[in-house]
Design a protein around this motif. Structure first.
Motif, PDB file in Angstrom:
ATOM      1  N   LEU A  62       0.822  -1.208   0.000  1.00 39.11           N
ATOM      2  CA  LEU A  62       0.000   0.000   0.000  1.00 39.11           C
ATOM      3  C   LEU A  62       0.858   1.261   0.000  1.00 39.11           C
ATOM      4  O   LEU A  62       0.563   2.232  -0.709  1.00 39.11           O
ATOM      5  N   GLY A  63       1.927   1.247   0.811  1.00 40.58           N
ATOM      6  CA  GLY A  63       2.824   2.395   0.825  1.00 40.58           C
ATOM      7  C   GLY A  63       3.502   2.604  -0.511  1.00 40.58           C
ATOM      8  O   GLY A  63       3.661   3.744  -0.978  1.00 40.58           O
ATOM      9  N   SER A  64       3.880   1.503  -1.150  1.00 39.99           N
ATOM     10  CA  SER A  64       4.522   1.589  -2.458  1.00 39.99           C
ATOM     11  C   SER A  64       3.569   2.156  -3.506  1.00 39.99           C
ATOM     12  O   SER A  64       3.954   2.965  -4.354  1.00 39.99           O
ATOM     13  N   PHE A  65       2.297   1.719  -3.439  1.00 41.93           N
ATOM     14  CA  PHE A  65       1.314   2.196  -4.414  1.00 41.93           C
ATOM     15  C   PHE A  65       1.091   3.702  -4.279  1.00 41.93           C
ATOM     16  O   PHE A  65       1.126   4.440  -5.268  1.00 41.93           O
ATOM     17  N   PHE A  66       0.870   4.159  -3.049  1.00 40.15           N
ATOM     18  CA  PHE A  66       0.636   5.592  -2.840  1.00 40.15           C
ATOM     19  C   PHE A  66       1.850   6.403  -3.274  1.00 40.15           C
ATOM     20  O   PHE A  66       1.721   7.410  -3.989  1.00 40.15           O
ATOM     21  N   ALA A  67       3.033   5.969  -2.840  1.00 36.11           N
ATOM     22  CA  ALA A  67       4.248   6.719  -3.174  1.00 36.11           C
ATOM     23  C   ALA A  67       4.518   6.696  -4.671  1.00 36.11           C
ATOM     24  O   ALA A  67       4.987   7.692  -5.238  1.00 36.11           O
ATOM     25  N   GLY A  68       4.241   5.556  -5.312  1.00 34.28           N
ATOM     26  CA  GLY A  68       4.430   5.490  -6.758  1.00 34.28           C
ATOM     27  C   GLY A  68       3.539   6.469  -7.494  1.00 34.28           C
ATOM     28  O   GLY A  68       3.960   7.119  -8.456  1.00 34.28           O
ATOM     29  N   CYS A  69       2.292   6.603  -7.026  1.00 36.66           N
ATOM     30  CA  CYS A  69       1.378   7.566  -7.653  1.00 36.66           C
ATOM     31  C   CYS A  69       1.853   9.001  -7.425  1.00 36.66           C
ATOM     32  O   CYS A  69       1.797   9.830  -8.342  1.00 36.66           O
ATOM     33  N   VAL A  70       2.332   9.287  -6.207  1.00 34.53           N
ATOM     34  CA  VAL A  70       2.841  10.624  -5.908  1.00 34.53           C
ATOM     35  C   VAL A  70       4.057  10.932  -6.768  1.00 34.53           C
ATOM     36  O   VAL A  70       4.181  12.023  -7.354  1.00 34.53           O
ATOM     37  N   GLY A  71       4.984   9.970  -6.848  1.00 34.53           N
ATOM     38  CA  GLY A  71       6.184  10.172  -7.655  1.00 34.53           C
ATOM     39  C   GLY A  71       5.864  10.402  -9.120  1.00 34.53           C
ATOM     40  O   GLY A  71       6.490  11.235  -9.784  1.00 34.53           O
ATOM     41  N   THR A  72       4.882   9.660  -9.634  1.00 32.20           N
ATOM     42  CA  THR A  72       4.495   9.831 -11.033  1.00 32.20           C
ATOM     43  C   THR A  72       3.851  11.193 -11.263  1.00 32.20           C
ATOM     44  O   THR A  72       4.073  11.832 -12.303  1.00 32.20           O
ATOM     45  N   PHE A  73       3.055  11.651 -10.298  1.00 27.32           N
ATOM     46  CA  PHE A  73       2.453  12.985 -10.425  1.00 27.32           C
ATOM     47  C   PHE A  73       3.534  14.065 -10.459  1.00 27.32           C
ATOM     48  O   PHE A  73       3.466  15.010 -11.252  1.00 27.32           O
ATOM     49  N   ILE A  74       4.531  13.934  -9.596  1.00 23.44           N
ATOM     50  CA  ILE A  74       5.630  14.910  -9.588  1.00 23.44           C
ATOM     51  C   ILE A  74       6.388  14.873 -10.904  1.00 23.44           C
ATOM     52  O   ILE A  74       6.780  15.914 -11.453  1.00 23.44           O
ATOM     53  N   LEU A  75       6.586  13.649 -11.422  1.00 24.07           N
ATOM     54  CA  LEU A  75       7.242  13.517 -12.723  1.00 24.07           C
ATOM     55  C   LEU A  75       6.454  14.258 -13.796  1.00 24.07           C
ATOM     56  O   LEU A  75       7.036  14.935 -14.661  1.00 24.07           O
ATOM     57  N   ALA A  76       5.126  14.155 -13.723  1.00 19.77           N
ATOM     58  CA  ALA A  76       4.295  14.812 -14.738  1.00 19.77           C
ATOM     59  C   ALA A  76       4.233  16.324 -14.559  1.00 19.77           C
ATOM     60  O   ALA A  76       4.307  17.085 -15.525  1.00 19.77           O
ATOM     61  N   ALA A  77       4.106  16.775 -13.296  1.00 21.08           N
ATOM     62  CA  ALA A  77       3.837  18.197 -13.042  1.00 21.08           C
ATOM     63  C   ALA A  77       5.088  19.050 -12.910  1.00 21.08           C
ATOM     64  O   ALA A  77       5.086  20.227 -13.262  1.00 21.08           O
ATOM     65  N   PHE A  78       6.166  18.443 -12.386  1.00 28.13           N
ATOM     66  CA  PHE A  78       7.320  19.269 -12.037  1.00 28.13           C
ATOM     67  C   PHE A  78       8.610  18.822 -12.717  1.00 28.13           C
ATOM     68  O   PHE A  78       9.704  19.075 -12.205  1.00 28.13           O
ATOM     69  N   ALA A  79       8.487  18.155 -13.842  1.00 26.78           N
ATOM     70  CA  ALA A  79       9.688  17.649 -14.516  1.00 26.78           C
ATOM     71  C   ALA A  79      10.655  18.780 -14.856  1.00 26.78           C
ATOM     72  O   ALA A  79      11.853  18.707 -14.554  1.00 26.78           O
TER      73      ALA A  79
END
Length: 499
Positions: free
Chosen positions: A115-132
């Motif tokens: 569960l922690g991996s899933f949430f963090a993976g989604c957060v990391g992907t959002f940062i990749l998309a928004a703040f690259a």
């Protein structure tokens, strides 16, 4: 608004049947190789890279990316169940995850990791998309001096990872640094600490040390301790975290996601550094630091969230600057070049379908991983019901196959066995191996960046304090070192780790 348009383009591309299939294939392969000690994403991507030549570039990258972040999921499984980190980033998970398994909470630990991996993976992907774009500018401002200071700060922070006297913690880090020096000096070509053995010219492989100290050493230790064998065969009381577990793990997951997202952007920092930082932060901010090392759920949630968030944001410098942050990212870079894609800032503009399709596939891949891993918790936990006399010989065989598969070398198996005996000695001396592993991983990078900084400054050591970011990192390092060395703090630290 522009971001939403880009994400709409990405999802419309990633949701095609072929791309969904390769995302699923990469996620499954990543989980399997994460569980299998020795055969990490680097070796797997190396083997599969030639088979991607006939694929569409986006399909190939989606599958390879799935292997990379899927391995971060799977690496925690063996770390929790049998005290063997499947990946470097799972070394910290061993500390509390395996203790939870011994207490009959293996299912809770595995579910927490998923569960922690899933949430963090989604957060990391959002940062990749928004703040690259802005984050790559920050990473671009890091030179050799800044990387040296960052890694020095990481090593000092690792002192808090080991129990016992402070001198033992420092000694383990120094020993790890020395082991990292074995092999050929890149600058001069001289052989260092190889004892005339050609098998050591390329240095000691991480898999050899990790499997030797954690797996072989654990088996030897368990053979003489009946209470460990009884704990491994103890019934599993619960497979799903309780409400209190969720309350305890939620802040750790949030902090781990933030740390991993930031560290992952920095080329060379890697997933392992993110997990070490997250564990150190959790213990420093905890009201009950004495629980860490004895099965604290925060010690699993924080590092697992950090390494999975870092796995996503590690793509930022690779995709936008063409700077690989690790050997695995270098292979991803090679895959792009093979498919006639020039890495760099122009990827976003010249090939938006590929860039945003790959990002959207990461969200889909993370969802696939949590759907795959949560139902499998019960299956993994059943490993603990296997009789001791069957389980540990199987672990030894499994580890030997994994060690041999890295370089097809019998010598590596003998070396891993030697490190197994060394791990047993460390256990007898009450020395924690986690700081040794961090020193081993960071040692070559610290040396390389230290020498590069001096070359660029023409031997001027002031470069480490005249560059603002480096000076700030070194100041934080000095403060941490002073705090750890203060007698009052040192005595409280030692009391917290006493059994």
């Amino acid at each position: 608004m522009e971001l939403l348009d880009h994400l709409a383009l990405g999802f419309s591309t990633a949701l095609s049947f072929n791309n969904l299939f390769y995302a699923f294939l990469g996620s499954v392969l990543g989980t399997l190789i994460g569980v299998l000690p020795g055969l990490g994403p680097l070796a797997t991507i190396s083997m599969l890279l030639p088979f991607t030549f006939g694929l569409d570039p986006l399909e190939a990258l989606i599958m390879l990316a799935g292997i990379y972040y899927g391995a971060a999921y799977g690496g925690s499984t063996t770390a929790i169940l049998v005290n063997l980190p499947g990946e470097t980033s799972s070394v910290v998970t061993v500390i509390d995850g395996h203790q939870m398994a011994r207490q009959g909470r293996a299912g809770v630990a595995l579910a927490t990791a998923a569960l922690g991996s899933f949430f963090a993976g989604c957060v990391g992907t959002f940062i990749l998309a928004a703040f690259a774009a802005p984050l790559t500018q920050l990473a671009f401002s890091f030179g050799p001096a800044e990387y040296f200071s960052l890694m020095a700060m990481g090593l000092v922070g690792a002192v808090s990872l080991a129990s016992g006297p402070l001198i033992k913690s420092i000694g383990m880090i120094v020993l790890g640094l020395l082991l990292g020096l074995v092999g050929t000096d890149v600058a001069s070509g001289a052989m260092r600490y190889t004892f005339g053995l050609p098998q050591l010219w390329d240095g000691i492989d991480f898999v050899v040390i990790a499997v030797g100290i954690f797996a072989f050493g654990e088996v030897i230790t368990s053979l003489e301790r009946k209470e460990i064998r009884d704990a491994l065969s103890s019934p599993i009381t619960r497979l799903w975290p309780s409400w209190q577990d969720f309350k305890d793990m939620a802040p750790a997951v949030l902090r781990g996601s933030a740390i991993g997202s930031l560290v992952g952007v920095l080329p060379g920092a890697g997933l392992s550094l993110a997990s070490f930082f997250a564990y150190s932060l959790e213990k420093k901010t905890s009201r009950t630091p004495e629980r860490f090392g004895k099965g604290a759920i925060q010690g699993v949630a924080g590092p697992e969230a950090a390494n999975n968030a870092a796995a996503q944001t590690a793509f930022i410098p690779t995709l936008t600057l063409g700077i690989p942050g690790s050997a695995t990212m270098a292979l991803m870079l090679g895959a792009m070049i093979v498919h006639n894609i020039q890495p760099g800032p122009q990827v976003m503009t010249t090939n938006p379908t590929l860039f945003w399709g790959l990002i959207a596939s990461m969200w889909i891949g993370n969802l696939m991983l949590v759907i795959l891993n949560l139902p499998l918790v019960g299956i993994w936990v059943k490993l603990l019901s296997v009789p001791f006399r069957v389980l540990f010989p199987a672990i030894i065989l499994f580890c030997c196959i994994g060690v041999y598969s890295v370089q097809n070398s019998i010598f590596d198996i003998y070396l891993a066995a030697g490190f197994g005996l060394f791990g047993y000695v460390l256990h007898k001396l009450h020395c924690e191996p986690a700081p040794l592993m961090l020193g081993f991983v960071l040692g070559p990078m610290i040396e390389e960046n230290f020498r590069r900084a001096l070359v660029l400054s023409k031997g001027d050591f002031s470069v480490f304090v005249t560059r603002p970011i480096s000076a700030v990192l070194l100041a934080i390092t000095a403060i941490l070192l002073i705090m750890v060395a203060i007698p009052a703090i040192r005595s409280r630290r030692q009391e917290a780790f006493e059994e």
